[in-house]
Design an enzyme around this catalytic site. Sequence first.
Site, mmCIF file in Angstrom:
data_model
loop_
_atom_site.group_PDB
_atom_site.id
_atom_site.type_symbol
_atom_site.label_atom_id
_atom_site.label_comp_id
_atom_site.label_asym_id
_atom_site.label_seq_id
_atom_site.Cartn_x
_atom_site.Cartn_y
_atom_site.Cartn_z
ATOM 1 C CG ASP A 21 -7.427 24.579 20.204
ATOM 2 O OD1 ASP A 21 -7.173 25.075 21.319
ATOM 3 O OD2 ASP A 21 -7.823 23.405 20.047
ATOM 4 C CE1 TYR B 85 -5.913 15.304 14.456
ATOM 5 C CE2 TYR B 85 -5.325 14.647 16.679
ATOM 6 C CZ TYR B 85 -6.223 15.206 15.797
ATOM 7 O OH TYR B 85 -7.421 15.674 16.254
ATOM 8 C CE LYS C 79 -11.216 17.297 15.787
ATOM 9 N NZ LYS C 79 -10.277 16.320 16.367
HETATM 10 C C1 F6R Z 1 -8.926 17.737 18.985
HETATM 11 C C2 F6R Z 1 -10.192 17.144 19.367
HETATM 12 C C3 F6R Z 1 -10.349 15.983 20.263
HETATM 13 C C4 F6R Z 1 -9.109 15.218 20.654
HETATM 14 C C5 F6R Z 1 -9.440 14.143 21.688
HETATM 15 C C6 F6R Z 1 -8.204 13.426 22.200
HETATM 16 O O1 F6R Z 1 -9.171 18.906 18.226
HETATM 17 O O2 F6R Z 1 -11.135 17.672 18.985
HETATM 18 O O3 F6R Z 1 -11.330 15.104 19.771
HETATM 19 O O4 F6R Z 1 -8.503 14.671 19.525
HETATM 20 O O5 F6R Z 1 -10.086 14.726 22.799
HETATM 21 O O6 F6R Z 1 -7.317 14.366 22.677
HETATM 22 P P1 F6R Z 1 -5.916 14.001 23.381
HETATM 23 O O7 F6R Z 1 -5.207 13.060 22.453
HETATM 24 O O8 F6R Z 1 -5.222 15.309 23.511
HETATM 25 O O9 F6R Z 1 -6.267 13.373 24.683
HETATM 26 MG MG MG Z 2 -8.331 21.779 21.014
HETATM 27 MG MG MG Z 3 -11.209 23.310 17.607
#
Ligand code: F6R
Ligand code: MG
Ligand code: MG
Length: 384
Positions: free
Chosen positions: A30, A247, A250
Amino acid sequence: MENKRAGSTEKAKVHEKPEGKITLSVIKADVGGYPGHVSVHPHLSTRAKKHLEDEKAKGFLIDYHVSSCGDDLELIMTHRHGIDSEMVHKLAWEVFLSCTDVAKGLKLYGAGQDMLADSFSGNVKGMGPGVAEMEFDERKSEPVIILMADKTAPSAWNLPLYKMFADPFNTAGLVIDKSMTDGFIFEVHDVKANKKIEFSCPEEIYALLAFIGSTSKYVIKSIRRKEDGLVGAVSSTQRLSFIAGKYVGKDDPVAIVRCQSGLPAVGEVLEAFTTPWIVSGWMRGSHNGPLMPVSQREANPTRFDGPPRVVALGFQVCNGHLHGPVDMFDDPSFDHVRDEANRMGHFLRKHGPFEPHRLPADDLEYTTMPEIMKKLEHRFEKIA
Ligand code: F6R
Ligand code: MG
Ligand code: MG
């Protein structure tokens, strides 16, 4: 080399047979999503294709296909350099770096997210990108399925791989195809302790299940046929959070499954996804949700950044060339699975921040949750 078929004016392309084994590498990362974490911007795919086309023209790659699942850019490549080839991994790393530049230019979300290392050091494993690779002698006919998931973790393959290669209620061949009845060897990794173990199935299916049912710790890495050691499946197993110590998004796994002729049939591989089983991931990597099999067109996780989904691309490999893909879940026979996944996901969503929708406390250790705990720690008092 071109070949004029007898009785036809059509010219058919015939691929020259390469010497030695073929390696099929699927390397993904990603490197920026749009919008947010939903999908891969077409400019990233175009950039990746340009690089891989050049490498194909030079003869370094036999063939390639650039794909995506959600916000993950997927490089599917065939070559003769073997697994863990420094040259192939370096190529993938450079493609992702180049795509990161594009992502930064477009201010895509999380540009360069999975590029955890400052510079390439021999193998992309442990550096952020996910890798599934297998080397094999091409069979008389070589059907393969590339599985790509988004908003989940490598253990999302545990149940489907078990069903494909060990469950006779899923795979009829385990019962009625004599080249499968001996069974398969499962290599399982303990991703927390960095240890591995093998299980010989069917005799050890109970022991296998005892481990792979614990999805936060154990992941099926590969499966080979007991009769002759032929490799049937490999998956990506890296856990970004364990690499980065916190973290960082994913792990959105990939897997390669060879099919037919003494391996699960194409339909048996896909049948394993008719249960939208509950996997971890989804919003903020902190929630359990159903794994929904979708067509590529529908691989844009929008509801609560999900639910987690899986795409299956089918190819026939011919002398290392990739004929395809066929978008395997683009089939109305999976509509009821998607309906069920939506119903399950909708029900789980009603739990909001409660378990079992939200991951159990131990599994939140590798999300953004510890920061919240730290902030409130000093307010806890001992109960007398
Ligand atoms: C990451 C993902 C999302 C983010 C969520 C919050 O792979 O799938 O669910 O964890 O959108 O993202 P941030 O913390 O970057 O605003
Ligand atoms: Mg992403
Ligand atoms: Mg992804």
